[in-house]
Design an enzyme around this catalytic site. Structure first.
Site, PDB file in Angstrom:
ATOM      1  N   THR A  69      12.234  -6.804 -11.044  1.00 56.96           N
ATOM      2  CA  THR A  69      11.743  -8.177 -11.094  1.00 56.96           C
ATOM      3  C   THR A  69      10.606  -8.378 -10.108  1.00 56.96           C
ATOM      4  O   THR A  69      10.721  -8.037  -8.928  1.00 56.96           O
ATOM      5  CB  THR A  69      12.883  -9.164 -10.777  1.00 56.96           C
ATOM      6  OG1 THR A  69      13.962  -8.958 -11.686  1.00 56.96           O
ATOM      7  CG2 THR A  69      12.404 -10.600 -10.901  1.00 56.96           C
ATOM      8  N   GLY A  81       0.793  -1.223   0.000  1.00 57.86           N
ATOM      9  CA  GLY A  81       0.000   0.000   0.000  1.00 57.86           C
ATOM     10  C   GLY A  81       0.822   1.268   0.000  1.00 57.86           C
ATOM     11  O   GLY A  81       0.484   2.239  -0.692  1.00 57.86           O
ATOM     12  N   THR A  82       1.907   1.284   0.766  1.00 56.38           N
ATOM     13  CA  THR A  82       2.731   2.497   0.837  1.00 56.38           C
ATOM     14  C   THR A  82       3.333   2.830  -0.512  1.00 56.38           C
ATOM     15  O   THR A  82       3.291   3.987  -0.956  1.00 56.38           O
ATOM     16  CB  THR A  82       3.841   2.323   1.892  1.00 56.38           C
ATOM     17  OG1 THR A  82       3.239   2.272   3.191  1.00 56.38           O
ATOM     18  CG2 THR A  82       4.819   3.488   1.851  1.00 56.38           C
ATOM     19  N   CYS A  84       1.928   2.180  11.305  1.00 62.52           N
ATOM     20  CA  CYS A  84       2.957   3.001  10.662  1.00 62.52           C
ATOM     21  C   CYS A  84       3.313   4.245  11.480  1.00 62.52           C
ATOM     22  O   CYS A  84       4.285   4.929  11.167  1.00 62.52           O
ATOM     23  CB  CYS A  84       2.506   3.408   9.261  1.00 62.52           C
ATOM     24  SG  CYS A  84       2.395   2.012   8.115  1.00 62.52           S
TER      25      CYS A  84
END
Length: 376
Positions: A238, A70-71, A323
């Site tokens: 990758t 998400g970040t 967070c």
């Protein structure tokens, strides 16, 4: 018995996702960009995961771009949109209760010359569409509003914003951080006029290290990183195949979202009745919040000692966003709650696996905390 009630921070990985990841690492470990048969098999698995996420969002697979979570998706959406549209305007509209991965990016853009407006919510933790309409103008290039608040569970009117942008003749793109909503609400970004939408794996019983950004096929944003052809150059590097295939499998296991929402609403309502019957407990979440998240304050007791006592009893909850690392909740402060109530806040966040017995254990823990901690 233990009670894990910190699902907004992360969820337990489901067995099906674990099995898929192990299979990928043992049997399908190739680089999906390689042209030999091992790479081709990996590419098929990559695209199968992309199709699963696209199906869950009722969009096209080509509109799904895998990231690390998400970040990163929020950073890519906001920075990429601002950079792409900076010649058309410099105004960004967001809210005062966004996740740090949105708020910090917007603050960085503010220091770089963008005019960032953070709308304050009402006591119901929702922004006013009338205030939003007053702020949107022809200089606005981005509106970023979360779907569900990660601390109090309020649901923003994100499906009504695009019509306002159009009515104001604004070039603004609409970004929605749907990390806490994905898998819990039915999301259809294209039909709601959403240009960019962020989702994450580890909030839906998938592994950490995988997320996705929906980018409408009519929208172009600039990449944040450079160096490869992967993800159409928007997110080069990758692909983290084990995490991505685990993400895809977790999406396939979501089941009937509306049915689960109804079940969770019933569970939450019973839970709230018990909380409201306790002395010294205040509910910080609005009545119409997503039923998976309940935020409370325990009068006279700071969060940290309560969390420690609960942990000793086998109950896992938090005081807010993982967070934020223990900082005071900017969300509760934005709602105008007094400092002592902010300092005593506890977030209970559930998943489709949460049981009534776990919530009962939490209530017993709060009763114990009110007796034990006040004696110290």
């Amino acid at each position: 018995m233990t009670a894990y009630l910190d699902n907004s921070a992360t969820t337990k990985v489901c067995d099906e996702a674990i099995e898929k990841m192990c299979s990928c690492m043992k049997e399908c470990w190739g680089n999906p960009s390689s042209s030999h048969f091992v790479g081709i098999e990996a590419y098929r698995e990559l695209e199968s995961a992309r199709e699963a996420v696209a199906s869950a969002l009722s969009c096209q697979p080509k509109e799904i771009f895998f990231t690390s979570g998400g970040t990163e998706s929020n950073n890519l959406a906001i920075k990429g949109a601002a950079d792409k549209l900076k010649r058309r305007g410099n105004k960004i509209i967001t809210t005062a209760i966004e996740h740090p991965s949105v708020a910090s990016v917007c603050e960085k853009l503010r220091s770089g010359g963008f005019n960032v407006v953070a709308l304050k919510p009402g006591r119901d933790a929702r922004i006013s569409l009338d205030e939003l309409e007053k702020e949107i103008d022809e200089d606005t290039v981005l509106v970023s509003v979360m779907a569900v608040n990660n601390e109090v569970g309020s649901i923003q009117p994100f499906d009504k914003i695009k019509s306002i942008i159009k009515r104001k003749n604004s070039p603004a793109l609409l970004h929605v951080d749907a990390v806490q909503a994905f898998g819990k609400l039915t999301l259809r970004p294209k039909s709601d006029g959403i240009d960019l939408m962020t989702v994450s794996s580890h909030k839906i019983h998938g592994p950490k290290g995988a997320g996705a950004l929906f980018v409408a096929d009519t929208v172009k944003i600039n990449p944040v990183t450079l160096g490869g052809e992967q993800e159409k150059k928007l997110r080069p590097g990758t692909e983290a195949m084990p995490a991505i295939v685990g993400f895809g499998e977790a999406v396939r296991q979501l089941g009937n979202i509306n049915g689960q929402l109804k079940k969770m609403s019933s569970l939450r309502n019973d839970f709230l009745l018990k909380l409201k019957g306790m002395q010294g407990v205040s509910i910080n979440s609005p009545d119409d919040a997503l039923p998976y998240i309940v935020n409370i304050s325990v009068d006279g007791l700071r969060s940290e000692p309560v969390l420690n006592l609960l942990s000793d009893m086998g109950v896992c909850v938090s005081s807010g966003s993982a967070c934020s690392k223990g900082r005071k909740s900017h969300v509760l402060e934005a709602l105008g709650l007094p400092p002592e109530r902010v300092d005593s806040a506890i977030r209970i966040s559930m998943s489709r696996y949460t049981t009534e017995e776990e919530l009962e254990l939490f209530i017993k823990g709060i009763e114990t905390a009110q007796k034990v901690i006040r004696r110290r």
